[in-house]
Design an enzyme around this catalytic site. Structure first.
Site, short mmCIF file in Angstrom:
data_model
loop_
_atom_site.label_atom_id
_atom_site.label_comp_id
_atom_site.label_asym_id
_atom_site.label_seq_id
_atom_site.Cartn_x
_atom_site.Cartn_y
_atom_site.Cartn_z
N SER A 180 -1.61 -7.02 8.22
CA SER A 180 -0.28 -7.41 7.76
C SER A 180 -0.29 -7.68 6.26
O SER A 180 -1.27 -8.20 5.73
CB SER A 180 0.18 -8.67 8.51
OG SER A 180 1.35 -9.20 7.93
N GLU A 219 -1.48 3.73 15.65
CA GLU A 219 -1.90 2.61 14.81
C GLU A 219 -3.22 2.06 15.30
O GLU A 219 -3.28 1.38 16.33
CB GLU A 219 -0.82 1.52 14.84
CG GLU A 219 0.55 2.00 14.42
CD GLU A 219 1.59 0.90 14.49
OE1 GLU A 219 1.37 -0.16 13.86
OE2 GLU A 219 2.61 1.10 15.17
N SER A 274 16.00 4.19 -7.74
CA SER A 274 15.33 3.23 -8.62
C SER A 274 15.11 1.91 -7.91
O SER A 274 15.95 1.46 -7.12
CB SER A 274 16.17 2.99 -9.88
OG SER A 274 16.37 4.19 -10.60
#
Length: 755
Positions: free
Chosen positions: A312, A499, A686
């Site tokens: 994490s 994962e 942006s």
């Protein structure tokens, strides 16, 4: 006994000479002629080798192509993919999403690695991309030599899956969403394909601290102590980086891997965002592509996912939001408020934008340093090995006397508990090894009970959803899974279909490295675990971690032997790559990957079989006596750097803007007195801009924020907003109309005025 001089990756000159003599002596045999005929027949099926006319007699540089393309879909109403929260739907843009592609060719073989700013690659997405590539390029780009990976941002758009569970959690199969991702990935490969030129690759490695934290330390501690003692941390700190240059040494791109979840933007966010990994790309690309707007310029910087399953970015750890005290260590809950109150905090506390910025900057700075130091040149053959595997029925050799097997997919009770990065809403807890009669009863009534066989196979997981036994209206989870490895010289990229936890990734790396080096054709192999590749199958824990049944173990869908099965399959691919044939030894090459059986092909369901729960966007309405694009809340006349300029417009639904790739909803423009011209200094790609779309029934507003950077030049500015709205044309027909709005002109100063 000392060996003589070695050639071809570790074989002695004598060994090679004997092999040559063997081939010459048997060349007259009919059998050899037949073998050669078959060999050349097979070669005719390969794409025509690419010729590098600039390579000198003593050098053999790779041919390299890099490309980047926008893959942002409709930023309105579509669920974000990652937290499985149907209420977390897109409502604007924080940063745009991009696909970044890298092509490497050695004159006879070609490999492609793509990483996209999406939650994960789905099987449907990969199959659609491969179909598009086949139409354009024939057999040049195929399932064996193209890896597709996701950065695992939880703020990308969903709707690109073909299995029922994923469709339910993202409002079905959403054509505009998947089309944007497919087209973006294909375009990034197109750009890389067109930009191919001779170049060189360099590798660099280093540690990155203060950027990831193990969110399931109790599970990690269940791994053997002797194994844990080999490592100094319970998360992987290593950054592995490939630097791509042309023959003049000018940078073309950078590809790196680091293990951290892209969840700095938390489950309350509703803006499309590339999160921490995307911000790292943004920073390096802006630094290298001077004078270009974000998403433009030749240099491509990709930060790809790795074994991030338990890693994490919320490095301050989990605390109870209502008391400030640490959460319960075992089940990550709070005495009052339960799971929902247990929230992990990033380095900036609860400010998700600053958390994203800090973690992204950390990753960027380390990569920039490694990029500058990269001196180890990558040389050697290219290889690509791929198989489809039925992961519901793999027999695993555990030791000399015992075997195990994988299971039909199933999710445990702790799956519903979520993680400290985003907990569930119901009364489930992590670490549950027993079922709950209340929830099990509801499940049995609505979906049916798991079979005894599946329950036994998944022990000690208490099954909440037996997804492998649920087939209506389509299978809830995949059975056929991709396993794939590509190698560039000594660098092996292992494409993980999910994962992997920290220790799972370490075991995969060690196993693949051993297999590659066992044949003597690889030395000092560098194995990279690339996460979220090709198809999504949730988590992959170690057998020991699985026993604890925290979220990651409960989400290891093929049972306790899932990792062992993957190790076995990836070992097989590595062995095929490394094991030499006689002819390949003579050519100082290696690999039997073309002899691997393809395995059972995955399904490609018809569009008519897929469903969507997202209704069509309604006709737009506006307040009385206003027009679309009209300013509702004006900017201030003057700001100082560090301030936030904000303006609100009457807006239409962003879904009505159709394909928004390579476009923008926002521009920040500066006026130049010398040219009397407005220049665009920022777009919605942006970091400094935020496009908030606020829906109120059939009416909606767009609030544009410009977080004015300290580097902004003093002068006159304006903010423009572009969009589309739907209106009635007659009684039965609708039409889409474009609109734009512009703010008042305002001044930006370096220091505050005195008035």
């Amino acid at each position: 006994m000392a060996r003589g001089k070695t050639v071809c990756g570790g074989l002695s000159t004598l060994e090679v000479t004997l092999m040559v003599l063997f081939v010459v002596m048997t060349a007259v045999s009919v059998g050899l002629i037949s073998v050669m005929a078959v060999h050349w027949e097979d070669r005719l099926q390969e794409p025509e080798p690419t010729v590098n006319p600039t390579a000198g007699p003593h050098e053999n540089p790779y041919l390299i192509g890099v490309g980047r393309a926008d893959c942002t879909g409709p930023p309105g109403d579509v669920p974000l993919m990652g937290y499985a929260n149907l209420e977390q739907t897109a409502a604007g843009i924080h940063t745009r999403l991009f696909s970044r592609a890298f092509i490497v060719d050695n004159g006879s073989k070609r490999v492609v690695f793509v990483t996209a700013d999406i939650g994960m690659v789905s099987q449907r997405l990969r199959l659609e991309v491969l179909k598009e590539l086949e139409v354009k390029y024939g057999i040049l780009y195929r399932q064996d030599n193209v890896i597709l990976s996701g950065t695992h941002t939880h703020s990308g758009l969903g709707g690109y899956f073909q299995y029922t569970l994923f469709m339910i959690t993202s409002k079905g199969y959403i054509k505009p969403s998947i089309k944007a991702i497919v087209n973006g990935i294909v375009k990034s490969i197109d750009i890389a394909h067109r930009s191919i030129k001779p170049g060189r690759i360099y590798m660099s490695k280093g540690e990155l601290e203060e950027s990831n934290l193990n969110r399931s330390p109790h599970s990690y501690l269940n791994n053997p102590a002797e194994e844990r003692n080999k490592y100094k941390s319970n998360t992987d700190k290593q950054v592995t980086l490939l630097k791509f240059t042309d023959l003049d040494g000018d940078g073309m791109g950078m590809l790196s891997w680091f293990a951290v979840h892209a969840v700095s933007m938390n489950y309350t966010n509703q803006m499309v965002s590339s999160d921490n990994m995307g911000y790292a790309s943004y920073l390096l690309e802006q630094e290298k592509n001077i004078g270009f707007l974000p998403g433009e310029g030749p240099f491509v910087a990709a930060f790809a996912s790795s074994n991030l399953g338990d890693a994490s970015p919320n490095i301050r750890g989990p605390f109870c939001a209502n008391t400030g005290l640490p959460c319960d260590y075992l089940n990550s809950s709070c005495p009052i408020g339960g799971l929902k109150m247990c929230v992990a905090l990033g380095p900036a506390g609860s400010d998700m934008f600053n958390n994203t910025k800090i973690i992204g900057e950390n990753i960027f700075k380390r990569a920039k340093d490694l990029y500058g130091k990269a001196r180890q040149e990558v040389r050697g053959p290219l290889h690509a090995a791929h198989q489809w595997v039925n992961m519901t029925d793999v027999t695993v050799q555990l030791n000399s006397t015992h075997t195990g097997r994988t299971c039909k997919p199933a999710l445990g009770h702790s799956f519903a508990a979520g993680t400290t990065d985003g907990g569930g809403d119901l009364n489930f807890t992590q670490g549950a090894v027993e079922g709950d009669p209340f929830w099990d009863g509801i499940r049995d009534a609505l979906l049916g009970a798991p079979s005894n066989e599946t329950q036994d196979c998944h022990q000690p997981k208490p099954i909440l959803f037996s997804t492998g036994e649920m087939t209506w209206p389509l299978p809830w989870h995949p059975s056929i899974v991709d396993v794939q490895i590509i190698t560039i010289g000594p660098v092996a990229i292992v494409a993980i279909p999910g994962e992997m936890t920290t220790m799972s990734g370490r075991r995969i790396r060690e196993a693949v490295k051993q297999e590659l080096e066992a044949q003597g054709t690889f030395s000092n192999a560098e194995v990279v675990v690339a996460g979220l590749c090709n198809i999504y199958t949730h988590y992959i824990t170690t057998y020991e971690e699985y026993q604890i049944q925290r979220y990651e173990g409960a989400s290891t869908i093929y049972g306790p032997h899932t990792l062992s099965a993957y190790i076995q399959k990836f070992r097989g691919l590595a062995k095929a790559i490394a094991e030499p044939t006689v002819f390949q030894l003579l050519l100082c090459s290696q690999g039997k990957e073309q002899e691997l059986p393809k395995g059972p092909e995955p399904p490609f369901f018809k569009d008519s079989q897929l469903f969507s729960l997202l209704p069509a966007a309604a006709v737009d309405k506006k307040p009385i006596n206003t027009t679309f694009g009209e300013v509702l809340e004006r900017v201030d006349p003057e700001y100082t750097v560090g301030d936030v300029a904000s303006v609100t417009f009457v807006a239409g639904n962003p879904r009505h803007s159709g394909d928004i790739r390579d476009k923008t909803f926002v521009t920040v423009e500066k006026y130049h007195n010398s040219t009397a011209h407005w220049d665009v200094v920022h777009t919605d790609a942006s970091w400094e801009t935020r496009f908030h779309w606020v829906k109120n029934g059939a009416e909606s507003n767009a609030t544009i924020e410009w977080h004015i950077p300290l580097s902004a030049q003093a002068g006159s500015y304006r903010i423009r907003h572009f969009g589309h709205y739907k209106q009635w044309k007659g009684f039965l027909e609708t039409v889409i109309m474009a609109y734009e709005g512009v703010s008042d002109v305002f001044r930006v100063s370096k220091i505050k005025s005195n008035y």
